[in-house]
Design a protein around this motif. Structure first.
Motif, PDB file in Angstrom:
ATOM      1  N   VAL A 182       0.826  -1.203   0.000  1.00  0.00           N
ATOM      2  CA  VAL A 182       0.000   0.000   0.000  1.00  0.00           C
ATOM      3  C   VAL A 182       0.862   1.255   0.000  1.00  0.00           C
ATOM      4  N   GLY A 183       1.866   1.286   0.874  1.00  0.00           N
ATOM      5  CA  GLY A 183       2.698   2.480   0.973  1.00  0.00           C
ATOM      6  C   GLY A 183       3.631   2.660  -0.210  1.00  0.00           C
ATOM      7  N   ASP A 184       4.480   1.658  -0.442  1.00  0.00           N
ATOM      8  CA  ASP A 184       5.449   1.730  -1.542  1.00  0.00           C
ATOM      9  C   ASP A 184       4.880   1.245  -2.864  1.00  0.00           C
ATOM     10  N   SER A 185       3.834   0.433  -2.803  1.00  0.00           N
ATOM     11  CA  SER A 185       3.160  -0.102  -3.993  1.00  0.00           C
ATOM     12  C   SER A 185       4.165  -0.708  -4.974  1.00  0.00           C
ATOM     13  N   LEU A 186       4.922  -1.707  -4.475  1.00  0.00           N
ATOM     14  CA  LEU A 186       5.996  -2.293  -5.261  1.00  0.00           C
ATOM     15  C   LEU A 186       5.497  -3.163  -6.411  1.00  0.00           C
ATOM     16  N   PHE A 187       4.255  -3.631  -6.309  1.00  0.00           N
ATOM     17  CA  PHE A 187       3.772  -4.509  -7.374  1.00  0.00           C
ATOM     18  C   PHE A 187       2.343  -4.176  -7.765  1.00  0.00           C
TER      19      PHE A 187
END
Length: 390
Positions: A182-187
């Protein structure tokens, strides 16, 4: 090794009431590694423990002395059980009262924690909320949606914190996974979540008589595995999705062991549909082993939380998956009782839809209510139709 000991001790305490003669996890930590200084230097929060029949109560009774809480009273009508637990944890029997009324006439706690049967949570809130006493109940918040609404009204009317505690709230792997997804939204945005929660069965793992008496009762527990373990996935999904409201709920419950659990389901699969994603909760007393693990899938990858610390992560398929261990949670916000101290003594405000928050657990109770009706009717419950009068 200190982190390892804390994890071992935590799991052991949760299950000690379900296997008092032989803890499920052995403690092989050297004595010198068990010494831990308190992180807290203020006045402890004076807490009364209401009920002892939910064996997660060993978590607070056997919690290491960090200086942040002090148990000032125990309310339990089963004197034998109360004395047994006090002896087990080195607590004075002078703390024991047989009713909330008798206790409150002598002791004025700053907060209470409820570890009675789930049906009894409403009674605890009805007694303490008008007195302005903050309350934490063990999961789930209530036995049904009707009770949840009454509890919510009381908490809001008297401006009293009402928190719900889940073991999985304190898994550092879950906090790491949320930051990644949610925070970094890596995928990419979350598209699917799958939860596997449960164990081989409360009788099979040796839960004590006092726990089994209400855990396997459809009135006192609301259901069986659906209530006991379905609440975890509903709570975590609501947290990850920041309070997004489902569009529908479909559930199937089974009773694979009617000779052992004749009154309640021992297996439940709950499908929670959202506008552009789906959550699957597999709650069961029929797993081959104790498990609380989670799979989260985004657009290009996933994160799997195998337990409270270990993660398997895939950001892009061409790069392959890798493993990580999540760091321990910040002291003071690392377990339910430290959090209760922060809320009551220091005015800490929970983030919107925090795992322990009232608004999160109101949604949890709606999901569980819809799941029970779906399982009974064999139909998908449309959220807007089912809760149209709310």
């Amino acid at each position: 090794m200190k982190k390892l000991f804390n994890s071992i001790a935590f799991v052991t305490l949760l299950f000690i009431g379900c296997n008092e003669k032989k803890p499920m996890v052995e403690d092989n930590t050297a004595p010198e590694e068990k010494v831990k200084t308190s992180y807290y230097s203020g006045e402890p929060l004076k807490v009364a423990v209401i009920g002892l029949t939910h064996t997660h109560v060993h978590w607070i009774l056997g919690r290491e002395d960090l200086g942040d809480i002090e148990i000032v009273a125990i309310v339990e009508s089963n004197r034998d059980l109360a004395e047994r637990y006090c002896e087990q944890h080195g607590l004075s029997v002078d703390l024991i009262y047989d009713s909330m009324q008798a206790m409150y006439a002598s002791v004025k706690p700053e907060a209470v924690t409820a570890f009675n049967d789930i049906y009894g949570h409403l009674e605890v809130v009805e007694f303490f909320a008008p007195k302005g006493v903050p309350i934490m109940v063990e999961k789930p918040m209530a036995v049904n949606w009707e009770h949840a609404q009454k509890m919510t009204q009381l908490a809001k009317e008297h401006n009293v914190p009402l928190l719900t505690n889940y073991e999985t709230s304190w898994y550092s792997s879950h906090h790491k996974a949320k930051k990644m997804a949610v925070g970094d939204s890596l995928f990419g945005p979350i598209q699917r979540m799958v939860f596997h929660h449960g164990h081989p069965g409360p009788i099979e793992i040796g839960c004590n008589e006092e726990f089994l008496e209400w855990l396997t009762d459809p009135v006192l527990n609301g259901a069986g595995a659906l209530t006991d373990f379905g609440c975890y996935g509903a709570n975590l999904a609501t947290w990850f999705l920041n309070g997004e409201v489902p569009t529908g709920v479909t559930a199937i419950t089974r009773n694979y062991k009617p000779d052992m659990y004749p009154k309640v389901d021992d297996d439940a699969t709950i499908v929670i549909d959202y506008k552009d994603k789906q959550v699957i909760v597999q709650a069961s007393w029929n797993w081959s082993h104790n498990r609380k693990d989670m799979e989260l899938y985004g657009k290009t990858g996933y994160v799997i939380c195998s337990n409270g610390q270990d993660l398997k992560i895939l950001e892009k398929e061409e790069d392959g998956a890798y493993e990580q261990k999540a760091k321990a949670l910040q002291q003071g916000f690392h377990d339910p009782f430290a959090l209760l101290n922060q809320v009551v003594k220091h005015g800490h405000q929970l983030e919107p839809y925090d795992v322990s928050s009232l608004e999160n657990n109101v949604l949890v109770m709606q999901i569980l209510e819809a799941a029970k009706v779906s399982a009974e009717t064999g139909k998908t419950i449309s959220w807007d139709v089912f809760f149209k009068s709310e």
